[in-house]
Design an enzyme around this catalytic site. Structure first.
Site, PDB file in Angstrom:
ATOM      1  N   TYR A  16       0.735  -1.270  -0.233  1.00 11.66           N
ATOM      2  CA  TYR A  16      -0.013   0.053  -0.031  1.00 11.66           C
ATOM      3  C   TYR A  16       0.951   1.333  -0.020  1.00 11.66           C
ATOM      4  O   TYR A  16       0.678   2.102   0.781  1.00 11.66           O
ATOM      5  CB  TYR A  16      -1.002   0.049   1.404  1.00 11.66           C
ATOM      6  CG  TYR A  16      -1.517  -1.320   1.285  1.00 11.66           C
ATOM      7  CD1 TYR A  16      -2.640  -1.627   0.354  1.00 11.66           C
ATOM      8  CD2 TYR A  16      -1.332  -2.062   2.467  1.00 11.66           C
ATOM      9  CE1 TYR A  16      -3.319  -2.682   0.656  1.00 11.66           C
ATOM     10  CE2 TYR A  16      -2.001  -3.375   2.656  1.00 11.66           C
ATOM     11  CZ  TYR A  16      -2.995  -3.608   1.682  1.00 11.66           C
ATOM     12  OH  TYR A  16      -3.670  -4.934   1.803  1.00 11.66           O
ATOM     13  N   TYR A 144     -12.317  -7.286   6.306  1.00 11.02           N
ATOM     14  CA  TYR A 144     -10.940  -7.326   5.299  1.00 11.02           C
ATOM     15  C   TYR A 144     -10.730  -8.816   5.125  1.00 11.02           C
ATOM     16  O   TYR A 144     -10.731  -9.499   5.844  1.00 11.02           O
ATOM     17  CB  TYR A 144     -10.011  -6.916   5.896  1.00 11.02           C
ATOM     18  CG  TYR A 144      -8.690  -6.873   5.070  1.00 11.02           C
ATOM     19  CD1 TYR A 144      -8.494  -6.174   4.080  1.00 11.02           C
ATOM     20  CD2 TYR A 144      -7.641  -7.883   5.441  1.00 11.02           C
ATOM     21  CE1 TYR A 144      -7.405  -6.399   3.136  1.00 11.02           C
ATOM     22  CE2 TYR A 144      -6.619  -8.163   4.538  1.00 11.02           C
ATOM     23  CZ  TYR A 144      -6.479  -7.263   3.487  1.00 11.02           C
ATOM     24  OH  TYR A 144      -5.462  -7.554   2.663  1.00 11.02           O
ATOM     25  N   ASP A 245     -13.604 -16.552   8.133  1.00  5.07           N
ATOM     26  CA  ASP A 245     -12.162 -16.148   7.711  1.00  5.07           C
ATOM     27  C   ASP A 245     -11.284 -15.961   9.070  1.00  5.07           C
ATOM     28  O   ASP A 245     -11.428 -15.000   9.751  1.00  5.07           O
ATOM     29  CB  ASP A 245     -12.063 -14.837   7.164  1.00  5.07           C
ATOM     30  CG  ASP A 245     -10.682 -14.584   6.563  1.00  5.07           C
ATOM     31  OD1 ASP A 245      -9.806 -14.910   7.317  1.00  5.07           O
ATOM     32  OD2 ASP A 245     -10.513 -13.359   5.903  1.00  5.07           O
ATOM     33  N   LYS A 274      -1.544 -16.637   8.210  1.00  3.26           N
ATOM     34  CA  LYS A 274      -0.674 -15.692   9.027  1.00  3.26           C
ATOM     35  C   LYS A 274       0.093 -16.541  10.086  1.00  3.26           C
ATOM     36  O   LYS A 274       1.017 -17.106   9.728  1.00  3.26           O
ATOM     37  CB  LYS A 274      -1.718 -14.710   9.517  1.00  3.26           C
ATOM     38  CG  LYS A 274      -1.996 -13.663   8.753  1.00  3.26           C
ATOM     39  CD  LYS A 274      -2.606 -12.393   9.182  1.00  3.26           C
ATOM     40  CE  LYS A 274      -2.662 -11.116   8.036  1.00  3.26           C
ATOM     41  NZ  LYS A 274      -3.782 -10.764   7.670  1.00  3.26           N
TER      42      LYS A 274
HETATM   43  C1  LIG Z   1      -4.367 -10.779   6.320  1.00  3.25           C
HETATM   44  C2  LIG Z   1      -5.767 -11.230   6.046  1.00  3.25           C
HETATM   45  C3  LIG Z   1      -6.141 -12.027   4.766  1.00  3.25           C
HETATM   46  C4  LIG Z   1      -5.084 -12.063   3.717  1.00  3.25           C
HETATM   47  O1  LIG Z   1      -3.902 -12.935   3.904  1.00  3.25           O
HETATM   48  P1  LIG Z   1      -2.642 -12.748   2.942  1.00  3.25           P
HETATM   49  O2  LIG Z   1      -1.710 -13.922   3.496  1.00  3.25           O
HETATM   50  O3  LIG Z   1      -2.126 -11.317   3.101  1.00  3.25           O
HETATM   51  O4  LIG Z   1      -3.108 -12.711   1.491  1.00  3.25           O
HETATM   52  C5  LIG Z   1      -7.419 -12.417   4.627  1.00  3.25           C
HETATM   53  N1  LIG Z   1      -8.355 -12.171   5.704  1.00  3.25           N
HETATM   54  C6  LIG Z   1      -7.956 -11.560   6.968  1.00  3.25           C
HETATM   55  C7  LIG Z   1      -8.994 -11.528   8.174  1.00  3.25           C
HETATM   56  C8  LIG Z   1      -6.803 -11.227   7.369  1.00  3.25           C
HETATM   57  O5  LIG Z   1      -6.353 -10.517   8.369  1.00  3.25           O
END
Ligand SMILES: *Cc1c(COP(=O)(O)O)cnc(C)c1O
Length: 428
Positions: A16, A144, A245, A274
């Site tokens: 970004y 997000y 997610d 992550k």
């Molecule tokens: C960071 C994140 C993503 C994307 O993951 P990347 O490894 O950066 O592609 C998707 N959903 C959530 C909730 C996130 O925090």
């Protein structure tokens, strides 16, 4: 500044950022535990865990060992038609620790890709049942889910980082962000808009996708578990899948291993990433129930996704070691101690005139300001004060490695408040 840093500034995109007005990056030479060592000899305390990832800290001997051991047998092999012990052991572990109904595991290379895969699974599932018209998603605002196209289509359409693309993105359904805070008094009016939207549009919706309990990069918002229970019930009633997610929330960050546990619900599809690999490698996974996995192939179809680096053995080996370490380190205690200290040391900031709200949940501390911060000014100030924090917009937040010491966390909190004070004094 040296030549390398100048080259970086001129030629290399960072997340970004602008290529015409970039902020100069700090150069990190090495990192260990909760500290980043800069090229000019300074050592700063990390408040970000490299965006939720480095739960066991940097340069962790156990994780280093897991990767070097794996390297001796193979760094990579394709996953099409081939399998290997690291992948099998990791998937077995993931199936063990995630909600019991999740029995199938799809490995992939990043969080965004896992969200794409999860969304494709939901569409394919409905398609295979002859419900091809159910192909839209419903989600909260302020969410997000990543930066790829379908993931963007369920990120917050206004405050998200993706307005420019709004005309090219698939159109999905949104409801207001969850207003009832985690510890607030629940009232049934909070779910009315969600319920109304599902009732009206369920024939076109294949799945609800959401970040359970903690909305991360879209607003650092902590919401009431009753939302999840009600949404689970609504999904069942109207025949929709629920995608959780857990990319940011997974692996203990919120005080439960997975945030869904706060509500005692099980999603149909779950994304993890992550902290999955302890921050060592890029890696993610999608877990699904048998209903979804078998459903996708009910019409003889196959799931149409297969990244080149799917099941990368180094990733699998280090992820397995990271999960084992989490268990051995007694992560509940680590997170509870961080939470307690964050509450103690940050809550006084709520009184400051420039602060809107202070929120702490699990090992996450958020100071929401009244106005957006100027990164050009504040970013170097944090570093000068010996800490690494990367705010966005009005949100200054920390989510330190679980291994951070009491002294380091004390320093991080104190210097965070000092920096904010200096920043606002400068602006006067
Ligand atoms: C960071 C994140 C993503 C994307 O993951 P990347 O490894 O950066 O592609 C998707 N959903 C959530 C909730 C996130 O925090």
């Amino acid at each position: 500044m040296n030549d390398l840093s100048d080259f970086d500034l001129k030629h290399i995109w960072h997340p970004y950022t602008s290529m015409t007005q970039p902020l100069r990056c700090v150069t990190v030479k090495s990192a260990s535990g909760s500290r980043l060592e800069l090229d000019d000899g300074r050592s700063i305390v990390d408040g970000m865990s490299s965006w939720w990832c480095m739960v066991h800290g940097y340069n962790n001997p156990r994780l280093n060992q897991a990767i070097t051991d794996q390297l001796k047998s193979m760094a990579h092999v394709m996953f099409g038609g081939i399998t290997h012990e690291p992948a099998i052991k990791l998937c077995k572990k993931l199936i063990e620790i995630t909600p019991p109904s999740l029995q199938h595991c799809f490995l992939c290379d990043s969080g965004s890709v896992s969200v794409e895969a999860a969304m494709k699974m939901a569409i394919q599932y409905q398609y295979a049942r002859g419900k091809g018209k159910k192909n839209k998603f419903l989600t909260f605002r302020n969410g997000y889910h990543g930066d790829t196209f379908n993931a963007m289509s369920v990120c917050d359409p206004v405050t998200g980082m993706h307005q420019i693309f709004s005309h090219t993105l698939p159109k999905n359904y949104f409801v207001s962000r969850p207003e009832c805070g985690f510890a607030s008094q629940w009232s049934k009016h909070y779910i009315e808009e969600f319920a109304r939207t599902i009732k009206r549009h369920h024939r076109k919706i294949c799945a609800v996708i959401l970040e359970p309990i903690v909305q991360g990069a879209g607003g650092m918002n902590f919401y009431h578990p009753e939302y999840l229970r009600q949404i689970r019930a609504l999904c069942d009633k109207y025949d929709l899948l629920l995608i959780a997610d857990e990319i940011a929330t997974g692996f203990g960050r919120t005080g439960k291993l997975f945030a869904c546990e706060w509500a005692g619900i099980e999603p149909d599809i779950m994304c993890v990433g992550k902290a999955l690999t302890g921050g060592y490698m890029t890696g993610a996974a999608v877990l699904t129930s048998s209903k979804v996995a078998r459903g996708i192939s009910a019409d003889g179809g196959v799931f149409m996704h297969g990244p080149t680096f799917m099941g990368n053995p180094l990733m699998c080996a280090v992820a397995l070691a990271s999960i084992q370490l989490l268990e051995e380190n007694n992560w509940q205690q680590q997170v509870a101690a961080i939470e307690e200290q964050l509450r103690r040391e940050l809550s006084s900031a709520a009184e400051l005139e420039y602060v809107q709200e202070v929120r702490v949940f699990g090992a996450i501390g958020v100071i929401e300001l009244k106005d957006q911060v100027d990164m050009q000014t504040i970013q170097p100030l944090f570093v000068e004060n010996g800490i690494w924090i990367r705010p966005f917009g009005k949100l200054v937040y920390i989510m330190p490695p679980f291994v951070i010491s009491t002294e380091e966390l004390d320093f991080l909190c104190k210097q965070l408040l000092t920096t904010l004070n200096e920043y606002y004094k400068q602006g006067e």
